[in-house]
Scaffold this active site. Structure first.
Site, PDB file in Angstrom:
ATOM      1  CE  LYS A 265      59.038  45.252  10.874  1.00 36.91           C
ATOM      2  NZ  LYS A 265      58.700  46.512  11.538  1.00 36.91           N
TER       3      LYS A 265
ATOM      4  N   GLY B  43      57.898  48.107  20.107  1.00 40.10           N
ATOM      5  CA  GLY B  43      57.938  48.271  21.562  1.00 40.10           C
ATOM      6  C   GLY B  43      58.254  46.956  22.253  1.00 40.10           C
TER       7      GLY B  43
HETATM    8  N1  HSE Z   1      61.635  49.696  14.254  1.00 41.30           N
HETATM    9  C1  HSE Z   1      60.593  48.772  14.065  1.00 41.30           C
HETATM   10  C2  HSE Z   1      59.296  49.506  13.830  1.00 41.30           C
HETATM   11  C3  HSE Z   1      60.478  47.884  15.267  1.00 41.30           C
HETATM   12  O1  HSE Z   1      59.252  50.694  14.143  1.00 41.30           O
HETATM   13  O2  HSE Z   1      58.346  48.943  13.327  1.00 41.30           O
HETATM   14  C4  HSE Z   1      59.514  46.745  15.107  1.00 41.30           C
HETATM   15  O3  HSE Z   1      59.877  45.904  14.050  1.00 41.30           O
END
Ligand code: HSE
Length: 416
Positions: free
Chosen positions: A199, A297
């Site tokens: 990210k 979610g």
């Molecule tokens: N697995 C990811 C999280 C899902 O827990 O942030 C959302 O990107």
């Protein structure tokens, strides 16, 4: 695609997010969007949607000319790469939530967007319901953007909250995060920090025009945290969170990493709990701005997908302004971090690891050192996150060589 165009969607994946999207589109008529077909991997599974909606044949979606949008919500990044690239080459718009795919293939995906002119949107890939990508892309000028720091992974934040507040053990908290549908199919991606670094890779492109390989960024997750670290946090009234940082340094280069961090109660991220994400953006003139919202979610993630679908109706594309229309920034290597390091008393700490040691304590079982470390030492080695070693950033993580909180160039430059 114009505002009149009806979105005829081919959906890949019917997991937590895919099903939520289906449910929302069933009742939403204003968006003028309908899912024509859903491609799934396992046809035997019972699903809450009409059987005739599903197929296992990817080409029946990709080669269907009436489908003008592909929404890709699967967890296999390699398969997703094929789907996304094929769809873009066929001139379809694509919406994805697949941060691993995007972070690992950003250069190719950028080239493909330029070549095809097709829209490829992925707001759901970072912080789910928080519209951080489009904000960075559209609102913040590169010169004024001092830093981004954020909790960008919902599962680890959920786990850390449950451990700190409810006394759950790590395994139980992780299990709960999986049951709630927050974790990746392979939860190692969450707990080892890979999801957060993916990210951050995406945020770097939209914030600063930096295109980098996520594997080259310094990253540690929450698996090495030790009970001693939790005790330290409790004694000092701190919270432990997994925090992603991107921060413009004095020389204009950008420091970027993901590490667990102790936060003081005056940090805006301190009270970001459970699966919520929080992003603090500092800009030279506006000072701090804080985004807070559900970071994982089904429905929160579907909300970002819906927002992308809605944006497609007015031909929105990312312009990658910081990359193409201004001088992209470079990643910084030469800076120091203020850290806490705990390790088994039997392990040796290399004498030159800390540039400056402020505190050293040992309880006969575990040793703790606090001080400043050159970032290059974290970048060039991995021993510090192995064999029970635990490195946690301190609240004032950016520190100069004299042990003072480091300042940035951006604010000064903007204000003169
Ligand atoms: N697995 C990811 C999280 C899902 O827990 O942030 C959302 O990107």
């Amino acid at each position: 695609m114009s505002i009149q165009t009806k979105l005829n969607i081919g959906l890949f994946g019917f997991g937590v997010v895919g099903e939520s999207l289906w449910q929302v589109l069933q009742s939403n008529t204003s968006l003028q969007a309908q899912i024509k077909k859903v491609c799934i991997k396992n046809p035997e599974k019972t699903r809450n949607a009409p059987q005739e909606l599903f197929t296992t044949d990817a080409n029946s979606l990709l080669c269907d000319d009436s489908i003008n949008v592909i929404v890709e919500l699967i967890d296999d990044a390699d398969a997703a790469y094929k789907i996304v690239t094929t769809a873009l080459l066929k001139g379809k718009s694509v919406v994805s939530a697949n941060k691993k795919l995007i972070a690992e293939h950003l250069p190719e995906l950028l080239a493909l967007q330029q070549e095809t002119g097709a829209s490829f949107l992925y707001e759901a890939a970072c912080c789910a319901s928080i519209p951080v990508i489009r904000n960075l892309e559209e609102y913040y000028d590169n010169d004024l953007l001092q830093s981004i720091s954020g909790i960008v992974n919902g599962s680890t934040n959920y786990i850390l909250t449950k451990i700190a507040e409810d006394g759950l053990d790590f395994a139980t908290a992780l299990k709960q995060a999986q049951l709630e549908g927050f974790a990746e199919s392979n939860p190692a991606l969450d707990i080892e920090g890979t999801d957060a670094i993916n990210k951050l890779t995406i945020l770097l492109a939209h914030a600063y025009g930096i295109v980098t390989d996520p594997k080259k960024l310094v990253c540690n997750g929450i698996t090495n945290l030790h009970e001693q670290d939790a005790r330290y946090a409790k004694e000092k009234g701190l919270a432990i969170k997994l925090v992603a940082h991107a921060r413009k340094q004095e020389d204009g280069n950008v420091a970027a990493f993901v590490l667990p961090q102790f936060l003081k109660s005056d940090s805006r991220l301190f009270n970001v709990r459970n699966e919520y994400n929080g992003v603090v953006i500092e800009s030279a003139l506006a000072d701090q701005q804080f985004f807070n919202g559900k970071g994982a979610g089904g429905f929160p993630t579907a909300s970002a997908v819906i927002s992308d679908l809605s944006a497609l109706r007015y031909n929105y594309r990312y312009e990658y302004k910081k990359l193409y229309y201004s001088q992209p920034q470079q990643l910084a290597d030469e800076f120091s971090l203020h850290v806490y390091f705990s390790f088994d008393v039997d392990s040796a700490l290399p004498a030159d690891f800390f540039d400056n040691r402020e505190e050293w304590a040992s309880n006969g079982e575990r040793s703790v050192v606090i001080g400043s470390v050159s970032f290059s030492k974290l970048k060039d080695t991995t021993w510090w996150k192995e064999n029970g070693n635990s490195l946690v950033a301190l609240p004032d993580v950016f520190i100069d060589k004299n042990g003072k909180p480091a300042s940035t160039k951006a604010r000064k430059a903007a204000l003169v």
